[in-house]
Scaffold this active site. Structure first.
Site, mmCIF file in Angstrom:
data_model
loop_
_atom_site.group_PDB
_atom_site.id
_atom_site.type_symbol
_atom_site.label_atom_id
_atom_site.label_comp_id
_atom_site.label_asym_id
_atom_site.label_seq_id
_atom_site.Cartn_x
_atom_site.Cartn_y
_atom_site.Cartn_z
ATOM 1 N N LYS A 125 0.301 -1.419 -0.128
ATOM 2 C CA LYS A 125 0.119 0.306 -0.349
ATOM 3 C C LYS A 125 1.119 1.367 0.638
ATOM 4 C CE LYS A 125 -3.658 2.366 2.434
ATOM 5 N NZ LYS A 125 -4.517 2.460 1.090
ATOM 6 N N THR A 142 -3.199 1.329 -4.498
ATOM 7 C CA THR A 142 -2.885 -0.546 -3.197
ATOM 8 C C THR A 142 -2.159 -1.320 -4.599
ATOM 9 O OG1 THR A 142 -4.029 0.825 -1.576
ATOM 10 C CG2 THR A 142 -4.460 -1.903 -1.534
ATOM 11 N N ASP A 194 12.318 2.960 -14.353
ATOM 12 C CA ASP A 194 12.424 2.414 -13.187
ATOM 13 C C ASP A 194 12.913 1.546 -12.643
ATOM 14 O OD1 ASP A 194 12.693 3.849 -10.940
ATOM 15 O OD2 ASP A 194 10.242 3.192 -10.880
#
Length: 401
Positions: A104, A109, A219
């Site tokens: 989360k 989430t 990333d």
């Protein structure tokens, strides 16, 4: 004798009452036809108003068995996210059961769910629409799904499905229950070179595959590399990825500071070579047990630290691995090692077959043993309520998100 003359003969008089009856019958017939045409026109007009607009180019048609959307035109809050996030009726998701909470964060989430129909476990990323609009990331969110739809590779986390509810977006992928590479590294401190060589080969194949499609990940880091049940890697999280055409360059400063290439930290232009720098930082950290450059407060301070760092590998690292790291952590992207075929022929990978099936043939015992130990310590995970397509709060089972 007078001349003969010709006069028009008057029409015969109609019979009494015949003319009015005949005229009335024709008038009634024409009036009936006119009424029928008018009713048909009204019916067609009503159907035109109720008929949904034609799909946009590239929009997915509803699957067989899906309920039609009752209201047209769609509310803007729903149509904004089409076609990458099709509409799913809540009843269509009753086959999913929440098994637990994976992660989360501030942006969304990740849930562990069971598809009861297929008897398979998936991970579902749940993103509130309000957050997407507030952060102005609608374009990036749609591009994330579009990119993942193109991908099918053994070492890349592929998209299972995506849809939207009234207030949330849902991105479903296969579930990797062994955790991520960061957790493994944090528990062990550093990895042996045999394991590093295997992981490096798998990640190189994943990056080469993505770059051939024109996709730059932006990333690459340990937290975005999942481990499957046999210990092999899955590169995940395409939230910052971008599709770059031939000759295109990006300028957005994005990613995770400690992994960002100097050309990204400086604001570009940069291309796919930035991902290979991130791979170099990752491999250095796995081998040395620490990052080559500590994190800084912002990208300018980080750029200054990156430019000052010598990137000297610790003495415990072999000469071949040192050479690989120096070629990946080259500040000049043009001179950096950034092609898969150059990686395959590197001294560090001598004797390694860059074939996905062969690399996956044997389980990574180090990872499998760590998973067994963790499962024994944690015990069974608690069950959640049935999957609610739009995560409506329940008094007995409040759902996250």
């Amino acid at each position: 004798m007078g001349a003969a003359t010709s006069e028009a003969e008057p029409p015969p008089e109609p019979l009494q009452g015949a003319e009015s009856s005949w005229v009335r019958s024709w008038k009634n017939l024409l009036a009936g036809i006119g009424g029928t045409v008018a009713r048909l026109e009204r019916s067609w007009a009503t159907r035109r108003r109720l008929r949904p607009p034609p799909p946009h180019p590239g929009e997915k048609l509803p699957r067989p068995g899906e309920k039609a959307v009752p209201e047209w035109p769609l509310p803007q809050f729903v149509s904004l996210f089409l076609p990458e996030f099709p509409i799913r009726p809540p009843a269509g998701q009753q086959q999913l059961k929440i098994l637990g909470l994976v992660a989360k964060g501030s942006f969304g989430t990740v849930l562990k769910v069971l598809d009861c129909r297929r008897e398979k476990v998936f991970a579902v990323k749940v993103v509130p629409k309000v957050e997407v609009l507030r952060r102005d990331t609608l374009k990036q969110c749609k591009e994330e799904v579009s990119i993942q739809r193109q991908i099918s590779h053994p070492f890349v986390h592929c998209l299972g499905d995506s849809w939207q509810g009234q207030r949330h977006l849902f991105i479903m992928c296969t579930y990797c229950g062994t955790g991520d590479l960061y957790a493994l590294w944090a528990s062990l401190g550093h990895l042996e070179e045999t394991t590093i060589r295997l992981f490096a080969a798998e990640l190189a194949l994943a990056l080469g595959y993505l770059h051939d499609l024109g996709i730059v990940h932006r990333d690459v880091k340990m937290e975005n590399i999942l481990l499957d049940e046999r210990g092999h890697l899955k590169l995940t999280d395409f939230g910052l990825s971008r599709q770059l055409g031939r000759g295109q360059r990006a300028r957005t400063i994005c990613g995770t500071l400690q992994y960002m290439a100097p050309e990204v930290l400086s604001g570009g232009p940069y291309s796919h070579a930035a991902d290979w720098w991130s791979l170099g930082v990752l491999l250095f950290t796995l081998a040395a047990g620490q990052f080559p450059v500590p994190p800084e407060r912002d990208h300018l301070a980080m750029l200054a630290s990156v430019n000052r760092c010598s990137y000297e590998s610790p003495g415990s690292v072999s000469r071949k691995l040192c050479l690989l790291l120096s070629e990946l952590l080259c500040r000049n992207p043009l001179r950096r090692l950034h092609h898969l075929h150059h990686v395959e022929s590197h001294l560090f990978f001598r004797g390694v077959s860059f074939d996905a099936e062969l690399l996956q043939k044997q389980p990574v015992e180090l990872v499998v043993a760590a998973r067994r130990a963790e499962e024994a310590a944690l015990g069974p995970s608690p069950a959640f309520a049935d999957f609610d397509c739009d995560l409506l709060p329940s008094p007995s089972h409040p759902c996250p998100g």
